[in-house]
Design an enzyme around this catalytic site. Structure first.
Site, PDB file in Angstrom:
ATOM      1  N   LYS A 204      30.546  84.594  40.234  1.00 14.43           N
ATOM      2  CA  LYS A 204      30.241  86.474  40.860  1.00 14.43           C
ATOM      3  C   LYS A 204      29.968  85.893  42.541  1.00 14.43           C
ATOM      4  O   LYS A 204      28.406  85.442  41.974  1.00 14.43           O
ATOM      5  CB  LYS A 204      29.501  87.314  40.673  1.00 14.43           C
TER       6      LYS A 204
HETATM    7  C1  E4P Z   1      28.800  95.539  40.013  1.00 16.25           C
HETATM    8  O1  E4P Z   1      29.651  94.505  39.855  1.00 16.25           O
HETATM    9  C2  E4P Z   1      27.931  96.408  40.306  1.00 16.25           C
HETATM   10  O2  E4P Z   1      27.369  94.792  39.202  1.00 16.25           O
HETATM   11  C3  E4P Z   1      27.566  97.177  40.247  1.00 16.25           C
HETATM   12  O3  E4P Z   1      28.675  97.718  39.887  1.00 16.25           O
HETATM   13  C4  E4P Z   1      27.373  97.735  41.006  1.00 16.25           C
HETATM   14  O4  E4P Z   1      26.969  99.011  40.410  1.00 16.25           O
HETATM   15  P1  E4P Z   1      26.085 100.607  40.935  1.00 16.25           P
HETATM   16  O5  E4P Z   1      25.817 100.465  42.869  1.00 16.25           O
HETATM   17  O6  E4P Z   1      25.945 101.741  40.375  1.00 16.25           O
HETATM   18  O7  E4P Z   1      24.655 100.119  41.425  1.00 16.25           O
END
Ligand code: E4P
Length: 218
Positions: A87
Site C-alpha cells: 500500500k
Molecule cells: C483505507 O484503506 C483506510 O485504511 C481506511 O478505509 C480509512 O478509513 P477511515 O477514514 O474510516 O479511517
C-alpha cells in the site's frame, strides 16, 4: 464485489473470515497503532498473522515517503506472503514506486486518493487497486460516493485494470451505494459487514415462525 475488512484486529478478521464472505484485509499505520503493534519486527509478524487467517489480499502500508525507502519497505512486505499487496500513498515518489512494483509484478494499492486525477495517475502507473476515501471526503462536505462513480466511469472508458477499492466506508448505505455504482471492492469495519444482516422485519418474522412452531409442536 469484494469485501475487505479495514482493521488490524485479529479477532475481527477471524470473525469476518468465519462468516465466509471475506475477500481481503486493508490496514494502515493508524489501525496498527490502535492494536498496539510497534517496531518493524512486530509489524512484520502481525502481517504474517493476518495472512494466516485471511483467504485473500492483505494491504500492508509503507511508512517511507521517499522512492528508495518505499521500494525497500515494499519489497520486504511483499516477500512476507503472496497475499501481500503493497500500500503506497498518492504522492510523487509513490507514483514512481507503484510503476516500479508494477514492472516487477508486485501488486500495489494506491492509498489516500481524493480526486479523479489522482486515480487516473494511479492507474497509469499500474496500481492493482486505487483507494478513494469515501467517508473522509464526506467529512469535509464533499461527495465521496460521487468520486467512486466518477473513477469507475473513467476506468471503464479506457479499460484500466486497476480495481476501484472504495475505502473509508463507514456505514451500510455507503457499502450498498458502492455496490450500485459498481465499485470492485469495499473496505470497511466489521460492524458495516455485520450491519448488512440487520432488518427488524427479519427479527419479527423469525420470532413469529418460531412461536408458531412451538404452539403447533407443543
Ligand atoms: C483505507 O484503506 C483506510 O485504511 C481506511 O478505509 C480509512 O478509513 P477511515 O477514514 O474510516 O479511517
Amino acid at each position: 464485489m469484494k469485501f475487505f475488512i479495514d482493521t488490524a484486529n485479529l479477532s475481527e478478521i477471524q470473525e469476518a473470515q468465519d462468516l465466509g464472505v471475506l475477500d481481503g484485509v486493508t490496514t494502515n499505520p493508524s489501525l496498527m497503532a490502535k492494536e498496539g503493534i510497534k517496531g518493524t519486527d512486530a509489524v512484520m509478524a502481525h502481517y504474517k498473522a493476518i495472512c494466516a487467517i485471511v483467504d485473500g489480499d492483505v494491504s500492508a502500508e509503507v511508512i517511507a515517503t521517499d522512492y528508495a525507502g518505499m521500494i525497500r519497505e515494499g519489497e520486504a512486505l511483499a516477500a512476507l506472503d503472496d497475499k501481500i499487496v503493497v500500500k503506497i500513498p498518492m504522492i510523487r515518489d509513490g507514483v514512481k514506486a507503484i510503476k516500479y512494483f508494477s514492472d516487477q509484478g508486485i501488486r500495489t494499492n494506491c492509498t489516500l486518493v481524493f480526486s479523479a486525477g489522482q486515480a487516473i495517475l494511479a492507474a497509469k502507473a499500474g496500481a492493482s487497486y486505487v483507494s478513494p476515501f469515501v467517508g473522509r471526503l464526506d467529512d469535509v462536505s464533499q461527495d465521496g460516493l460521487a468520486l467512486i462513480a466518477q473513477i469507475t466511469e473513467i476506468y471503464g472508458n479506457f479499460g484500466f485494470h486497476t480495481e476501484v477499492l472504495a475505502a473509508s466506508v463507514r456505514h451500510v448505505m455507503h457499502l450498498v451505494e458502492c455496490a450500485e455504482i459498481g465499485a470492485d471492492v469495499v473496505t470497511c469495519p466489521l460492524s458495516v459487514i455485520t450491519g448488512l444482516l440487520n432488518h427488524p422485519l427479519t427479527d419479527i418474522g423469525l420470532a413469529k415462525f418460531l412461536s408458531d412452531y412451538q404452539k403447533n409442536n407443543g
